[in-house]
Design a protein around this motif. Structure first.
Motif, mmCIF file in Angstrom:
data_model
loop_
_atom_site.group_PDB
_atom_site.id
_atom_site.type_symbol
_atom_site.label_atom_id
_atom_site.label_comp_id
_atom_site.label_asym_id
_atom_site.label_seq_id
_atom_site.Cartn_x
_atom_site.Cartn_y
_atom_site.Cartn_z
ATOM 1 N N VAL A 35 0.691 -1.142 -0.602
ATOM 2 C CA VAL A 35 0.546 0.155 0.028
ATOM 3 C C VAL A 35 0.592 1.197 -0.414
ATOM 4 O O VAL A 35 1.947 1.643 0.696
ATOM 5 N N THR A 36 0.927 1.979 -0.863
ATOM 6 C CA THR A 36 1.598 3.442 -1.253
ATOM 7 C C THR A 36 1.376 4.398 -0.195
ATOM 8 O O THR A 36 0.150 4.691 0.220
ATOM 9 N N LYS A 37 2.253 5.544 -0.572
ATOM 10 C CA LYS A 37 2.033 6.648 0.208
ATOM 11 C C LYS A 37 0.827 6.806 0.238
ATOM 12 O O LYS A 37 0.668 7.375 -1.163
ATOM 13 N N GLY A 38 -0.239 7.795 1.140
ATOM 14 C CA GLY A 38 -1.226 8.755 0.287
ATOM 15 C C GLY A 38 -2.656 7.369 0.220
ATOM 16 O O GLY A 38 -3.998 8.388 -0.386
ATOM 17 N N VAL A 39 -2.571 6.791 0.022
ATOM 18 C CA VAL A 39 -3.638 6.319 0.074
ATOM 19 C C VAL A 39 -4.740 5.755 0.760
ATOM 20 O O VAL A 39 -4.602 5.998 1.883
ATOM 21 N N LYS A 40 -6.153 5.313 0.353
ATOM 22 C CA LYS A 40 -7.022 5.126 1.203
ATOM 23 C C LYS A 40 -8.055 4.081 1.666
ATOM 24 O O LYS A 40 -8.273 4.482 -0.515
ATOM 25 N N ILE A 41 -8.157 2.895 2.150
ATOM 26 C CA ILE A 41 -8.962 2.227 2.076
ATOM 27 C C ILE A 41 -10.167 2.046 2.802
ATOM 28 O O ILE A 41 -9.800 2.026 3.655
#
Length: 74
Positions: A35-41
């Motif tokens: 999961v890379t930076k700045g991601v929202k799940i």
């Protein structure tokens, strides 16, 4: 590329707000996923094994692949 020099300073355009990773409730992330930076799940989502999540994933979705794509909504 990131310099290894001590006086390199802060990376441009990066701060805690823009680089934070947000993982909702009841989210399952498969083994060896990234999961890379700045991601929202979103809440209730499922990330398949070996996926590379480079963009935000909405709630109640199944995402898979490199880069991860939403395959279907639950």
């Amino acid at each position: 590329f990131h310099s290894i020099e001590r006086d390199r300073g802060e990376p441009a355009n990066e701060n805690l707000e823009s680089c934070a990773v947000t993982i909702g409730d009841r989210v399952t992330i498969g083994a060896r996923s990234i999961v890379t930076k700045g991601v929202k799940i979103g809440d209730g989502s499922l990330i398949g094994p070996g996926s590379v999540v480079t963009r935000s994933i909405p709630g109640s979705c199944f995402a898979l692949g490199n880069p991860a794509r939403v395959m279907n909504k639950k």
